[in-house]
Scaffold this motif. Structure first.
Motif, PDB file in Angstrom:
ATOM      1  N   PRO A  49     -57.826 163.304 -29.914  1.00 13.40           N
ATOM      2  CA  PRO A  49     -58.524 163.694 -28.675  1.00 13.40           C
ATOM      3  C   PRO A  49     -58.001 162.900 -27.478  1.00 13.40           C
ATOM      4  N   TYR A  50     -56.926 163.358 -26.873  1.00  6.21           N
ATOM      5  CA  TYR A  50     -56.300 162.633 -25.755  1.00  6.21           C
ATOM      6  C   TYR A  50     -57.155 162.691 -24.507  1.00  6.21           C
ATOM      7  N   PRO A  51     -57.134 161.624 -23.694  1.00  6.66           N
ATOM      8  CA  PRO A  51     -56.552 160.322 -23.973  1.00  6.66           C
ATOM      9  C   PRO A  51     -57.389 159.582 -25.013  1.00  6.66           C
ATOM     10  N   CYS A  52     -56.744 158.682 -25.775  1.00  2.84           N
ATOM     11  CA  CYS A  52     -57.482 157.952 -26.806  1.00  2.84           C
ATOM     12  C   CYS A  52     -56.922 156.544 -26.973  1.00  2.84           C
ATOM     13  N   GLU A  53     -57.796 155.672 -27.393  1.00  2.42           N
ATOM     14  CA  GLU A  53     -57.437 154.295 -27.693  1.00  2.42           C
ATOM     15  C   GLU A  53     -57.724 154.079 -29.170  1.00  2.42           C
ATOM     16  N   MET A  54     -56.733 153.605 -29.911  1.00  4.94           N
ATOM     17  CA  MET A  54     -56.874 153.456 -31.358  1.00  4.94           C
ATOM     18  C   MET A  54     -56.141 152.199 -31.821  1.00  4.94           C
ATOM     19  N   ASN A  55     -56.371 151.842 -33.083  1.00  8.15           N
ATOM     20  CA  ASN A  55     -55.638 150.751 -33.707  1.00  8.15           C
ATOM     21  C   ASN A  55     -54.418 151.321 -34.413  1.00  8.15           C
ATOM     22  N   ALA A  56     -53.256 150.790 -34.106  1.00  6.89           N
ATOM     23  CA  ALA A  56     -52.030 151.130 -34.837  1.00  6.89           C
ATOM     24  C   ALA A  56     -51.874 150.067 -35.914  1.00  6.89           C
ATOM     25  N   VAL A  57     -51.892 150.495 -37.172  1.00  3.71           N
ATOM     26  CA  VAL A  57     -51.872 149.564 -38.294  1.00  3.71           C
ATOM     27  C   VAL A  57     -50.567 149.728 -39.073  1.00  3.71           C
ATOM     28  N   LEU A  58     -49.793 148.663 -39.121  1.00  2.94           N
ATOM     29  CA  LEU A  58     -48.557 148.627 -39.893  1.00  2.94           C
ATOM     30  C   LEU A  58     -48.861 147.980 -41.232  1.00  2.94           C
ATOM     31  N   HIS A  59     -48.504 148.650 -42.317  1.00  6.13           N
ATOM     32  CA  HIS A  59     -48.717 148.109 -43.660  1.00  6.13           C
ATOM     33  C   HIS A  59     -47.412 147.478 -44.148  1.00  6.13           C
ATOM     34  N   ASP A  60     -47.185 146.254 -43.701  1.00  6.10           N
ATOM     35  CA  ASP A  60     -45.981 145.505 -44.052  1.00  6.10           C
ATOM     36  C   ASP A  60     -46.287 144.036 -43.810  1.00  6.10           C
ATOM     37  N   ASP A  61     -45.876 143.162 -44.719  1.00 10.70           N
ATOM     38  CA  ASP A  61     -46.188 141.740 -44.594  1.00 10.70           C
ATOM     39  C   ASP A  61     -45.045 140.895 -44.041  1.00 10.70           C
ATOM     40  N   SER A  62     -43.918 141.505 -43.749  1.00  7.02           N
ATOM     41  CA  SER A  62     -42.777 140.771 -43.219  1.00  7.02           C
ATOM     42  C   SER A  62     -43.044 140.352 -41.771  1.00  7.02           C
ATOM     43  N   GLU A  63     -42.892 139.072 -41.500  1.00  8.12           N
ATOM     44  CA  GLU A  63     -43.138 138.558 -40.149  1.00  8.12           C
ATOM     45  C   GLU A  63     -42.173 139.177 -39.137  1.00  8.12           C
ATOM     46  N   SER A  64     -40.921 139.372 -39.530  1.00 11.24           N
ATOM     47  CA  SER A  64     -39.961 139.954 -38.593  1.00 11.24           C
ATOM     48  C   SER A  64     -40.298 141.422 -38.308  1.00 11.24           C
ATOM     49  N   THR A  65     -40.782 142.148 -39.302  1.00 13.47           N
ATOM     50  CA  THR A  65     -41.175 143.545 -39.091  1.00 13.47           C
ATOM     51  C   THR A  65     -42.421 143.624 -38.214  1.00 13.47           C
ATOM     52  N   LYS A  66     -43.356 142.725 -38.415  1.00 16.67           N
ATOM     53  CA  LYS A  66     -44.557 142.681 -37.572  1.00 16.67           C
ATOM     54  C   LYS A  66     -44.177 142.420 -36.120  1.00 16.67           C
ATOM     55  N   ALA A  67     -43.261 141.488 -35.899  1.00 16.13           N
ATOM     56  CA  ALA A  67     -42.821 141.163 -34.540  1.00 16.13           C
ATOM     57  C   ALA A  67     -42.140 142.363 -33.891  1.00 16.13           C
ATOM     58  N   LEU A  68     -41.298 143.056 -34.645  1.00 16.44           N
ATOM     59  CA  LEU A  68     -40.629 144.248 -34.126  1.00 16.44           C
ATOM     60  C   LEU A  68     -41.642 145.346 -33.819  1.00 16.44           C
ATOM     61  N   PHE A  69     -42.619 145.534 -34.698  1.00 15.37           N
ATOM     62  CA  PHE A  69     -43.671 146.538 -34.485  1.00 15.37           C
ATOM     63  C   PHE A  69     -44.421 146.242 -33.191  1.00 15.37           C
ATOM     64  N   HIS A  70     -44.788 144.978 -32.993  1.00 19.27           N
ATOM     65  CA  HIS A  70     -45.498 144.592 -31.766  1.00 19.27           C
ATOM     66  C   HIS A  70     -44.645 144.900 -30.537  1.00 19.27           C
ATOM     67  N   LEU A  71     -43.379 144.573 -30.604  1.00 22.23           N
ATOM     68  CA  LEU A  71     -42.471 144.832 -29.487  1.00 22.23           C
ATOM     69  C   LEU A  71     -42.370 146.329 -29.194  1.00 22.23           C
ATOM     70  N   VAL A  72     -42.214 147.141 -30.217  1.00 21.53           N
ATOM     71  CA  VAL A  72     -42.096 148.595 -30.049  1.00 21.53           C
ATOM     72  C   VAL A  72     -43.402 149.198 -29.517  1.00 21.53           C
ATOM     73  N   MET A  73     -44.540 148.688 -29.961  1.00 22.86           N
ATOM     74  CA  MET A  73     -45.838 149.237 -29.557  1.00 22.86           C
ATOM     75  C   MET A  73     -46.272 148.798 -28.172  1.00 22.86           C
ATOM     76  N   GLU A  74     -45.570 147.833 -27.576  1.00 20.60           N
ATOM     77  CA  GLU A  74     -45.924 147.377 -26.223  1.00 20.60           C
ATOM     78  C   GLU A  74     -45.928 148.504 -25.219  1.00 20.60           C
ATOM     79  N   ARG A  75     -45.161 149.546 -25.483  1.00 20.86           N
ATOM     80  CA  ARG A  75     -45.117 150.720 -24.609  1.00 20.86           C
ATOM     81  C   ARG A  75     -46.501 151.374 -24.477  1.00 20.86           C
TER      82      ARG A  75
END
Length: 79
Positions: A49-75
């Motif tokens: 239902p746009y516009p919407c605010e939600m939690n984007a949840v990455l299922h991965d425990d790698s610290e480098s992947t989490k950091a990359l996910f955060h960087l990509v989601m900053e948009r």
């Protein structure tokens, strides 16, 4: 698991989110309350239902992947 709060303005944002989420090997979900949608599903993105605010949840425990996910989601953060 790593969570970022995202704001999706419209279907174009939803499509872009899916495109970016597909770049991660782990599962990505969009959640709000008791609703959970596959973040890599264009059909799921089309049902939001746009516009919407939600939690984007990455299922991965790698610290480098989490950091990359955060960087990509900053948009989609801070709208």
């Amino acid at each position: 698991m790593y969570t970022v709060r995202v704001y999706l303005k419209n279907l174009d944002d939803g499509r872009e989110f899916v495109k970016l989420a597909e770049g991660f090997a782990g599962d990505v979900d969009l959640t709000e309350g008791n609703i959970s949608i596959d973040g890599k599903s264009i059909i799921g993105a089309g049902m939001l239902p746009y516009p919407c605010e939600m939690n984007a949840v990455l299922h991965d425990d790698s610290e480098s992947t989490k950091a990359l996910f955060h960087l990509v989601m900053e948009r989609f953060v801070g709208e």
